[in-house]
Design an enzyme around this catalytic site. Structure first.
Site, PDB file in Angstrom:
ATOM      1  N   HIS A 263      46.283  48.048  35.413  1.00 51.39           N
ATOM      2  CA  HIS A 263      47.341  48.342  36.574  1.00 51.39           C
ATOM      3  C   HIS A 263      48.483  49.243  35.680  1.00 51.39           C
ATOM      4  O   HIS A 263      48.902  48.669  34.741  1.00 51.39           O
ATOM      5  CB  HIS A 263      47.775  47.220  37.251  1.00 51.39           C
ATOM      6  CG  HIS A 263      49.113  47.292  38.013  1.00 51.39           C
ATOM      7  ND1 HIS A 263      50.328  46.754  37.527  1.00 51.39           N
ATOM      8  CD2 HIS A 263      49.372  48.279  38.955  1.00 51.39           C
ATOM      9  CE1 HIS A 263      51.379  47.165  38.246  1.00 51.39           C
ATOM     10  NE2 HIS A 263      50.830  47.778  39.208  1.00 51.39           N
TER      11      HIS A 263
ATOM     12  N   HIS B 161      39.422  49.662  38.998  1.00 49.63           N
ATOM     13  CA  HIS B 161      38.530  48.415  38.952  1.00 49.63           C
ATOM     14  C   HIS B 161      37.158  49.050  38.252  1.00 49.63           C
ATOM     15  O   HIS B 161      36.482  49.778  39.069  1.00 49.63           O
ATOM     16  CB  HIS B 161      38.275  47.822  40.211  1.00 49.63           C
ATOM     17  CG  HIS B 161      39.258  47.068  41.046  1.00 49.63           C
ATOM     18  ND1 HIS B 161      39.676  45.916  40.541  1.00 49.63           N
ATOM     19  CD2 HIS B 161      40.359  47.696  41.822  1.00 49.63           C
ATOM     20  CE1 HIS B 161      40.721  45.512  41.352  1.00 49.63           C
ATOM     21  NE2 HIS B 161      41.237  46.606  41.798  1.00 49.63           N
TER      22      HIS B 161
END
Lengths: 306, 306
Positions: free
Chosen positions: A112, A102
Site C-alpha cells: 500500500h 493484491h
C-alpha cells in the site's frame, strides 16, 4: 525551482498524475498479462474528481488499484477541522495518489502507498497546507531479505532529509497500522507521515516526492523475486484468510477510508483497496513451529530491519 | 410468574441459553451434515463469558454462528453511557444471543437475529434496565413469497403487544440496516427494537421472547423452500460479491460489532458474523432487467410486505 517557497498546487498535481502513470506502467509491465483500465470521474457536486486505475485478474496481480483524486470544497467539513478549528469554513483542496496491490501468489506481500497534499485558503490570510503519505508492506509468508530490502528503500527515501526522519516515520507507521482488536500489526510497516509543513513548501514537497518515487523501488524487486515461487493450496488458503485482516483494518480503523466514506467520497474508488477474494474463518489457529505461526510471532512484531 | 414486575436476571439468562440451544438444534437438523461446535469462553478479567456455537461447511449452511454472552462490569464504559450519563460508574450486566447464518445456496437469504438484555445497578437506587433485539433478512435473489412470509412472522411476533408495534420496529429496522456510503439497504428488513422498558419488566421480557421464538418460524420455511433450488456459477458469484456488503455494514456501521471490538469483547465471537467467502470487485454493474438488478431496484427498497 520555486524560489518563493509558496505552495504550488499545480506542481503537486502534475507530480501526482505522473506518479500514477509511472507506477501503473511499472506494475502492468511486471504483470505481463493484464493492463490497467482508466476510469475518469467527477464528483456530482462539481467539486473535483479523479482518475481511478484498476488492473484485475492479472497473472501476477490478482487486483491492483491506483487512484488519483483532486477534490475541493467551499467549506471544510467539521470532521476535518477537529484538530484545526481555525480552518472551519475555509475553501480547501485535497489531492493524492493512493494504491493497494493484491498479488495472486501468497509469497508476494500486499503493498500500500499513499501521498497526499492538502491546502486551505481564507481571504486575506496565508494558506494553510500540509503533506502526508507513506508506504507499508503486508506479507503472508515472511522473508527477512524482503523486509530488509523494503525498509532499506524506506530509509533511502528519507536519507536526504533531517536525521531521524526514517526512524520517526517508521515508528509512526508501526503505530498506525495496528489492528487493536487483534493486538496485531497489519504488516511489517514502512513509512507514515502527516501534517508535514514545518520546513516550508519546497522541502516538504521534495520529501513527498521522494516517498512516492521510492515505492516502486521498494516493491518491484520483491515481486520479481517471489512471483515464480511455488505455493500450495494451504498457503493460498492462509493468504485468503489473512486478507480478512486487511478488510478489518481498512473498514474499522483506516482514517482515509472512513473519512472518504463519511464525506461522500466515491465509494468504488475508496473500497478498491479491499482484496478480490477473502476468507473469514472462526478461531483459526496455526500449528506451532509453522511458517504461518512465524508470521504472527516474528514478522508481525515491529523490529529494526535496517 | 413474576408478580412484582422486578427485573429477573436469571429468568432472562435461562431463556437465552435455551433459545441458543433450540435455534442450533433446528438449524443442525435442517443442515443434516454438520453440527455446531460448542466453545465456552471466559473473559480474561473474570467479568463474564459466553458460549459460542459455530456450524461450518455444512450442506445447507456454509457458516452459521450462534453466540450467547453474559458480561458484567464494575464500571460502565463511557461509550455506553453517552445517552444516559446518570449510569456512569454503575455496575452492569449485559446478556444476549446473536446469530448470523450464511447459507451456501444463493437462493437462500442470509439471516441475522439478536435479543439482548441490559441492567445497571447502583446502591440505594432502582436498577436501570432495557431489552433490545430484532431479526432481519438479506436475500441475494429475491422471492416475494419469502419476503411476505418473513414479515408476516415478524408481524405475528408483535401481534400480542401494543398496536403499531410491528410498524414501529419494521421502520426502525429499515433505518438501521442502511449502508449509507452505498445508499442501499442491507436487506429486506424485519424488526429492530432497543431501550424497551416503558411497560415494565414482564411485558418487555415477553416481547423479547416473542421475537426470539419467532426467528426460526420466519427463517426455516424459507430455507426449506429454497435449499434444493439449482443455481449457476454466476449466481454463486453474485452471492459472494453481495456478501461484501454484509462485511461493509458490519465493520463500518454495526453498533454491536464496533462496541464489542472497542471494549475488548471476544473478537472471534464478534466477527463470526462475517461470511466465510467474500468477493470484492471494482464497480460491478448489473445487466438491465436482470434478477441481480431487481435485487437493487425492487427488493432493497423498503416496502410494506404485509
Amino acid at each position: 525551482m520555486n524560489t518563493t517557497d509558496q505552495p504550488d498546487i499545480e506542481a503537486v498535481k502534475s507530480y501526482l498524475i505522473e506518479l500514477q502513470q509511472t507506477i501503473c506502467n511499472a506494475l502492468a509491465r511486471e504483470d505481463g498479462k493484464e493492463d490497467f483500465i482508466i476510469d475518469e470521474w467527477q464528483r456530482e457536486n462539481g467539486q473535483g474528481g479523479g482518475i481511478t486505475r484498476v488492473l484485475s485478474n492479472g497473472d501476477v496481480f490478482e487486483q491492483a488499484g491506483v487512484n488519483f483524486s483532486h477534490v475541493s470544497g467551499g467549506q471544510l467539513p467539521a470532521s476535518a477541522t477537529a484538530h484545526r478549528p481555525e480552518l472551519a469554513g475555509s475553501e480547501f483542496q485535497a489531492m493524492g495518489v493512493s494504491l493497494v496491490i493484491h498479488p495472486r501468489n501468497p509469497k508476494i506481500p500486499t503493498s500500500h502507498a499513499n501521498v497526499r497534499f492538502f491546502i486551505a485558503t481564507k481571504e486575506n490570510e496565508d494558506p494553510v497546507w500540509w503533506f502526508g503519505g507513506g508506504f507499508d508492506l503486508t506479507p503472508y509468508y515472511g522473508f527477512d531479505e524482503d523486509c530488509v530490502h523494503w525498509h532499506s528503500v524506506a530509509k533511502k527515501a528519507c536519507q536526504p532529509f533531517t536525521e531521524g526522519t526514517y526512524e520517526k516515520y517508521k515508528t509512526w507507521c508501526d503505530n498506525y497500522f495496528y489492528i487493536k482488536h487483534r493486538s496485531e500489526q497489519r504488516g511489517i510497516g514502512g513509512l507514515f507521515f502527516d501534517d508535514l509543513n514545518e520546513e516550508g513548501f519546497n522541502k516538504s514537497f521534495a520529501f513527498m516526492k521522494s516517498v512516492g518515487d521510492h515505492y516502486i523501488d521498494g516493491y518491484l524487486p520483491i515481486v520479481q523475486r517471489r512471483k515464480n515461487e511455488a505455493y500450495t493450496e494451504a498457503q493460498r488458503e492462509f493468504q485468503l484468510y489473512r486478507r480478512g485482516r486487511y478488510v478489518e483494518f481498512n473498514l474499522v480503523y483506516d482514517r482515509g477510508t472512513l473519512f472518504g466514506l463519511q464525506t461522500g467520497g466515491r465509494t468504488e474508488s475508496i473500497l478498491m483497496s479491499l482484496p478480490p477474494v477473502v476468507h473469514f474463518e472462526y478461531n483459526r489457529q496455526e500449528d506451532p513451529g509453522s511458517e504461518e505461526e512465524k508470521l504472527y510471532n516474528y514478522y508481525l512484531k515491529p523490529k529494526d530491519w535496517v
